[in-house]
Design a protein around this motif. Structure first.
Motif, PDB file in Angstrom:
ATOM      1  N   HIS A  54    -127.905 -82.310 -25.185  1.00  0.00           N
ATOM      2  CA  HIS A  54    -128.478 -83.346 -26.054  1.00  0.00           C
ATOM      3  C   HIS A  54    -128.315 -84.714 -25.405  1.00  0.00           C
ATOM      4  O   HIS A  54    -127.280 -85.022 -24.831  1.00  0.00           O
ATOM      5  CB  HIS A  54    -127.735 -83.282 -27.404  1.00  0.00           C
ATOM      6  CG  HIS A  54    -127.984 -84.445 -28.314  1.00  0.00           C
ATOM      7  ND1 HIS A  54    -126.963 -85.044 -29.043  1.00  0.00           N
ATOM      8  CD2 HIS A  54    -129.111 -85.119 -28.640  1.00  0.00           C
ATOM      9  CE1 HIS A  54    -127.470 -86.019 -29.777  1.00  0.00           C
ATOM     10  NE2 HIS A  54    -128.770 -86.094 -29.538  1.00  0.00           N
ATOM     11  N   LYS A 104    -136.536 -75.115 -36.077  1.00  0.00           N
ATOM     12  CA  LYS A 104    -137.311 -76.057 -36.889  1.00  0.00           C
ATOM     13  C   LYS A 104    -136.552 -76.454 -38.155  1.00  0.00           C
ATOM     14  O   LYS A 104    -136.601 -77.621 -38.582  1.00  0.00           O
ATOM     15  CB  LYS A 104    -138.680 -75.472 -37.217  1.00  0.00           C
ATOM     16  CG  LYS A 104    -139.604 -75.418 -36.000  1.00  0.00           C
ATOM     17  CD  LYS A 104    -141.030 -75.067 -36.357  1.00  0.00           C
ATOM     18  CE  LYS A 104    -141.251 -73.589 -36.499  1.00  0.00           C
ATOM     19  NZ  LYS A 104    -142.688 -73.241 -36.659  1.00  0.00           N
ATOM     20  N   LEU A 161    -134.075 -79.046 -37.170  1.00  0.00           N
ATOM     21  CA  LEU A 161    -134.713 -80.344 -36.943  1.00  0.00           C
ATOM     22  C   LEU A 161    -135.002 -81.062 -38.256  1.00  0.00           C
ATOM     23  O   LEU A 161    -134.978 -82.303 -38.312  1.00  0.00           O
ATOM     24  CB  LEU A 161    -135.999 -80.176 -36.136  1.00  0.00           C
ATOM     25  CG  LEU A 161    -135.842 -79.710 -34.682  1.00  0.00           C
ATOM     26  CD1 LEU A 161    -137.202 -79.412 -34.066  1.00  0.00           C
ATOM     27  CD2 LEU A 161    -135.090 -80.745 -33.859  1.00  0.00           C
ATOM     28  N   TYR A 204    -135.827 -73.660 -26.073  1.00  0.00           N
ATOM     29  CA  TYR A 204    -136.446 -74.542 -27.054  1.00  0.00           C
ATOM     30  C   TYR A 204    -136.128 -75.995 -26.724  1.00  0.00           C
ATOM     31  O   TYR A 204    -135.091 -76.309 -26.119  1.00  0.00           O
ATOM     32  CB  TYR A 204    -135.924 -74.201 -28.458  1.00  0.00           C
ATOM     33  CG  TYR A 204    -136.346 -72.836 -28.927  1.00  0.00           C
ATOM     34  CD1 TYR A 204    -137.626 -72.617 -29.415  1.00  0.00           C
ATOM     35  CD2 TYR A 204    -135.464 -71.759 -28.865  1.00  0.00           C
ATOM     36  CE1 TYR A 204    -138.027 -71.352 -29.832  1.00  0.00           C
ATOM     37  CE2 TYR A 204    -135.848 -70.494 -29.288  1.00  0.00           C
ATOM     38  CZ  TYR A 204    -137.138 -70.301 -29.763  1.00  0.00           C
ATOM     39  OH  TYR A 204    -137.531 -69.052 -30.168  1.00  0.00           O
ATOM     40  N   ALA A 210    -136.860 -80.352 -28.223  1.00  0.00           N
ATOM     41  CA  ALA A 210    -137.343 -81.263 -29.265  1.00  0.00           C
ATOM     42  C   ALA A 210    -137.055 -82.687 -28.828  1.00  0.00           C
ATOM     43  O   ALA A 210    -136.054 -82.951 -28.165  1.00  0.00           O
ATOM     44  CB  ALA A 210    -136.655 -80.971 -30.600  1.00  0.00           C
ATOM     45  N   ARG A 211    -137.950 -83.584 -29.220  1.00  0.00           N
ATOM     46  CA  ARG A 211    -137.783 -84.989 -28.860  1.00  0.00           C
ATOM     47  C   ARG A 211    -137.985 -85.898 -30.071  1.00  0.00           C
ATOM     48  O   ARG A 211    -138.940 -85.738 -30.831  1.00  0.00           O
ATOM     49  CB  ARG A 211    -138.803 -85.392 -27.782  1.00  0.00           C
ATOM     50  CG  ARG A 211    -138.796 -86.915 -27.596  1.00  0.00           C
ATOM     51  CD  ARG A 211    -139.905 -87.470 -26.774  1.00  0.00           C
ATOM     52  NE  ARG A 211    -139.873 -88.934 -26.934  1.00  0.00           N
ATOM     53  CZ  ARG A 211    -140.064 -89.808 -25.976  1.00  0.00           C
ATOM     54  NH1 ARG A 211    -140.328 -89.408 -24.766  1.00  0.00           N
ATOM     55  NH2 ARG A 211    -140.011 -91.100 -26.223  1.00  0.00           N
ATOM     56  N   ASN A 212    -137.071 -86.840 -30.226  1.00  0.00           N
ATOM     57  CA  ASN A 212    -137.247 -87.959 -31.145  1.00  0.00           C
ATOM     58  C   ASN A 212    -136.629 -89.192 -30.490  1.00  0.00           C
ATOM     59  O   ASN A 212    -135.409 -89.320 -30.433  1.00  0.00           O
ATOM     60  CB  ASN A 212    -136.600 -87.693 -32.495  1.00  0.00           C
ATOM     61  CG  ASN A 212    -136.849 -88.833 -33.477  1.00  0.00           C
ATOM     62  OD1 ASN A 212    -137.943 -89.350 -33.558  1.00  0.00           O
ATOM     63  ND2 ASN A 212    -135.817 -89.237 -34.193  1.00  0.00           N
ATOM     64  N   GLU A 216    -142.324 -84.184 -31.312  1.00  0.00           N
ATOM     65  CA  GLU A 216    -142.798 -82.925 -30.746  1.00  0.00           C
ATOM     66  C   GLU A 216    -141.621 -82.000 -30.436  1.00  0.00           C
ATOM     67  O   GLU A 216    -140.532 -82.443 -30.093  1.00  0.00           O
ATOM     68  CB  GLU A 216    -143.627 -83.172 -29.486  1.00  0.00           C
ATOM     69  CG  GLU A 216    -144.950 -83.873 -29.790  1.00  0.00           C
ATOM     70  CD  GLU A 216    -145.841 -84.067 -28.585  1.00  0.00           C
ATOM     71  OE1 GLU A 216    -147.059 -84.237 -28.780  1.00  0.00           O
ATOM     72  OE2 GLU A 216    -145.324 -84.063 -27.452  1.00  0.00           O
ATOM     73  N   TYR A 217    -141.880 -80.716 -30.558  1.00  0.00           N
ATOM     74  CA  TYR A 217    -140.878 -79.686 -30.286  1.00  0.00           C
ATOM     75  C   TYR A 217    -141.629 -78.438 -29.844  1.00  0.00           C
ATOM     76  O   TYR A 217    -142.862 -78.345 -29.973  1.00  0.00           O
ATOM     77  CB  TYR A 217    -140.023 -79.405 -31.537  1.00  0.00           C
ATOM     78  CG  TYR A 217    -140.852 -79.091 -32.766  1.00  0.00           C
ATOM     79  CD1 TYR A 217    -141.249 -77.790 -33.068  1.00  0.00           C
ATOM     80  CD2 TYR A 217    -141.250 -80.116 -33.634  1.00  0.00           C
ATOM     81  CE1 TYR A 217    -142.029 -77.510 -34.177  1.00  0.00           C
ATOM     82  CE2 TYR A 217    -142.023 -79.848 -34.744  1.00  0.00           C
ATOM     83  CZ  TYR A 217    -142.418 -78.546 -35.014  1.00  0.00           C
ATOM     84  OH  TYR A 217    -143.198 -78.275 -36.106  1.00  0.00           O
ATOM     85  N   TYR A 227    -141.253 -74.773 -26.953  1.00  0.00           N
ATOM     86  CA  TYR A 227    -140.440 -73.968 -26.044  1.00  0.00           C
ATOM     87  C   TYR A 227    -141.167 -73.777 -24.724  1.00  0.00           C
ATOM     88  O   TYR A 227    -142.397 -73.944 -24.627  1.00  0.00           O
ATOM     89  CB  TYR A 227    -140.074 -72.616 -26.655  1.00  0.00           C
ATOM     90  CG  TYR A 227    -141.241 -71.788 -27.158  1.00  0.00           C
ATOM     91  CD1 TYR A 227    -141.988 -70.980 -26.293  1.00  0.00           C
ATOM     92  CD2 TYR A 227    -141.585 -71.804 -28.507  1.00  0.00           C
ATOM     93  CE1 TYR A 227    -143.042 -70.210 -26.764  1.00  0.00           C
ATOM     94  CE2 TYR A 227    -142.637 -71.042 -28.982  1.00  0.00           C
ATOM     95  CZ  TYR A 227    -143.363 -70.247 -28.117  1.00  0.00           C
ATOM     96  OH  TYR A 227    -144.425 -69.485 -28.582  1.00  0.00           O
ATOM     97  N   ILE A 261    -146.130 -76.396 -27.502  1.00  0.00           N
ATOM     98  CA  ILE A 261    -145.700 -77.644 -28.126  1.00  0.00           C
ATOM     99  C   ILE A 261    -146.297 -77.718 -29.526  1.00  0.00           C
ATOM    100  O   ILE A 261    -147.479 -77.397 -29.731  1.00  0.00           O
ATOM    101  CB  ILE A 261    -146.137 -78.877 -27.305  1.00  0.00           C
ATOM    102  CG1 ILE A 261    -145.576 -78.805 -25.876  1.00  0.00           C
ATOM    103  CG2 ILE A 261    -145.691 -80.174 -27.976  1.00  0.00           C
ATOM    104  CD1 ILE A 261    -146.092 -79.911 -24.955  1.00  0.00           C
ATOM    105  N   LYS A 297    -146.195 -80.133 -33.393  1.00  0.00           N
ATOM    106  CA  LYS A 297    -145.789 -81.330 -34.117  1.00  0.00           C
ATOM    107  C   LYS A 297    -146.246 -81.196 -35.558  1.00  0.00           C
ATOM    108  O   LYS A 297    -147.404 -80.847 -35.817  1.00  0.00           O
ATOM    109  CB  LYS A 297    -146.381 -82.595 -33.487  1.00  0.00           C
ATOM    110  CG  LYS A 297    -145.897 -83.887 -34.150  1.00  0.00           C
ATOM    111  CD  LYS A 297    -146.372 -85.128 -33.416  1.00  0.00           C
ATOM    112  CE  LYS A 297    -145.808 -86.382 -34.070  1.00  0.00           C
ATOM    113  NZ  LYS A 297    -146.210 -87.603 -33.344  1.00  0.00           N
TER     114      LYS A 297
END
Length: 610
Positions: A104, A153, A156, A177, A179-181, A217-218, A220, A228, A230
């Protein structure tokens, strides 16, 4: 600010153990943090984790990273936020069963309440980090019967904050997997493997085909497939694939002892590439927007802020109402910002969290944003109305060098074109300044060759000092600020910059025999005033150092302990050239003091936590 990497390959996809591949990828991300490091690899018996406090070179040997093989792996190099640097707080983090591992970058802001909830449910935590809640949350949802992707998910939906996540689940040995924020994350598309990483240099040895993930977006990666999503809907990725022109050699040291020295020497080329990209098409939209603006905000952090202060000087001189500010202090300006205003947002990475948050706040008030960035399709350019790219190539050294000079190149070209458009510069003034700007790469080559030896000798003196002043006037003030920042961030010499006229309003009290004072002297109306400031410092036995245009050398030589003769340039152009001896001085002082200039303590290259 941590560095993360994930790899999924076909069997035999690499000619060496995947642990060795991950280690090499992490070495290219070590500028993002180097408190601790770790890897995890899926094996037949589950997930094998090796991690510890320290730098990659030491930990990887001690724990035998290069001997671990497999087809699916993750890795992490850490800049500590939650929890001190330690073996336990190093990533990857796992769940109670050891079947889920997570790396992370970012901060989970609600981790304490999630941790308390999970502890009540029987989960045992082994670290002080916020990241560990991610693994335990996924574990909890898997125990409830969720399939792995659905469990990710669901996790998230519970976490808050900033994150770039890569997640390994041993029951799915050929999938990772992500994920981005807010925090940066890039997918790399290879022939025998796919990658996901914090930055492109991590996997550039294997592929230059990338997809820059966007906030929210998330999905694998598998060896031959990328998915991808969203907001529950699949993302069409075909038009998102980009070919990066950087070569692996551009992200390696190429025989230099440090990336910082290599990148100082690369500046003539980086500036020439940036100039080549500053076509009318690249600048015209920004010029029109600025021409019609009510007021202009300029924002950046660190070196980018100093570049912005040069931009402030240039645009104010043209008659614009300009308000520069450090990105994290944006709230002060929110009540005045609104329709008709334009912001210049400057960020090398395009991911600087303080600048990104400020851009979002300004846009919410109706402000149009022009981004100046080095990374195509990064967050700040994507969220801006227009973007002008520098073309510095990868910058690995934590202390920004070619970032600054290419940003100045963009801002000067923009200001000169704007000056003609609003009638403040004649066509001949514009042509003369642009001619000189276009000659900067050759001028800079000559300057580096001419001053490096002298700077190296001067660094022997500076390495024995504990404090220094950097003084200038006019556009030389932000130039001095950047010189002082370089000295303090890599050589750990307490260096402060002031307008030279301010020195007698307090700072001069510290000056005593041998106290170093570095003067930035440009070919402008401030020369005589600076001459008086040098006299003030010499009268107090300061050790005076001056960057002096050749036409004024005879005027200053007898008053300076060290005279660095510089080419006489248009004062608008000069900062691009004059900053380089100060970069070299900081570099050689750090080396003389026994420090690694590529890895200054407590710092990371891209600040992605607020």
């Amino acid at each position: 600010m941590c560095g993360i990497i994930g790899i999924v390959s076909v069997q035999g996809g690499f000619k060496e153990p995947i642990g060795k591949v991950v280690r090499r990828c992490l070495e290219r991300l070590e500028y993002r943090g180097y408190d601790s490091v770790g890897i995890a690899v899926i094996k037949d018996y589950g997930i094998e984790v090796r991690k510890g406090k320290g730098k990659i070179a030491e930990v990887s040997v001690r724990l035998g990273f290069d001997n671990v093989d497999g087809t699916t792996a993750i890795g992490h190099t850490r800049w500590a936020t939650h929890g001190k640097p330690s073996d336990e707080n190093a990533h990857p983090h796992t769940d109670c069963t050891g079947t889920i591992a997570v790396v992370h970058n970012g901060i989970i802001s609600n981790f304490l309440e999630l941790k308390e909830e999970l502890i009540r449910r029987g989960h045992v935590f082994r670290s002080e980090t916020d990241t560990e809640v991610v693994a335990h949350l996924i574990e909890e949802y898997v125990k409830m019967g969720y399939k792995p992707f659905d469990a990710v998910k669901a996790m998230l939906s519970r976490i808050q904050g900033t994150y770039a996540l890569v997640i390994m689940i041993s029951t799915e040995p050929h999938r990772l997997y992500f994920a981005r924020n807010t925090s940066p994350l890039i997918v790399g598309l290879g022939s025998n493997a796919n990658f996901v990483a914090s930055d492109i240099p991590a996997f550039l040895e294997f592929t230059n085909m990338v997809i820059a993930l966007r906030d929210g977006e998330y999905g694998y990666i598998e060896p031959g497939y990328v998915y991808i999503e969203k907001d529950g809907r699949p993302v069409k990725i075909e038009e998102r694939v980009r070919a990066i022109s950087w070569t692996p050699d551009m992200a390696s040291k190429e025989g230099y002892p440090h990336f910082m020295l290599k990148e100082i020497h690369e500046q003539p080329y980086a500036i020439s590439q940036t100039l080549a990209g500053l076509t009318d098409r690249a600048l015209d939209d920004a010029v029109k927007l600025l021409m019609d603006s009510r007021r202009i905000f300029i924002l950046g952090a660190g070196t980018s802020y100093h570049a912005g202060l040069v931009g402030d000087y240039l645009l104010t001189e043209l008659g614009f109402d300009v308000h520069p500010f450090i990105s994290s202090e944006y709230r002060k300006f929110m009540n005045m910002a609104g329709q008709g205003d334009v912001a210049l947002a400057i960020s090398q990475s395009g991911e600087t969290i303080d600048t990104l948050i400020a851009v979002r706040a300004l846009r919410s008030r109706g402000v149009k944003v022009v981004a100046v960035s080095n990374v195509i399709d990064s967050a700040i350019p994507r969220e801006s109305d227009y973007v002008i790219y520098t073309r510095a190539g990868p910058e690995i050294g934590v202390a920004a060098t070619k970032t600054f000079t290419t940003q100045l190149t963009v801002l000067l070209a923009l200001a000169l074109k704007l000056g003609v458009a609003v009638g403040r510069l004649s066509s001949s003034e514009y042509s003369n300044a642009m001619d000189e700007l276009n000659r900067v790469p050759k001028i800079l080559d000559s300057v580096i060759a001419g001053v490096e030896g002298r700077v190296k000798a001067l660094s022997e003196v500076m390495s024995k000092k504990q404090s220094a002043y950097y003084l200038g006037r006019g556009i030389g003030v932000p130039l001095s600020m950047e010189g002082a920042l370089k000295m303090k961030e890599i050589a750990y010499v307490h260096a402060e910059a002031y307008p030279a006229g301010e020195s007698k309003h307090g700072p001069i009290a510290l000056v005593e025999e041998g106290y170093p004072v570095v003067f930035s002297i440009l070919d402008d109306e401030n020369v005589d005033a600076l001459l008086g400031n040098v006299m003030e410092m010499r009268a107090r036995d300061a050790y005076t150092i001056g960057l002096v245009p050749s036409k004024y050398v005879s005027k200053f030589r007898d008053l300076l302990n060290v005279t660095m003769e510089m080419p006489t340039l248009n004062y608008r152009v000069a900062p691009i050239v004059y900053v380089v001896p100060m970069q070299l001085l900081a570099y050689y002082t750090a080396v003389n003091r026994g420090y690694d200039p590529d890895k200054p303590r407590n710092l990371a290259k891209t600040v992605t936590v607020e």
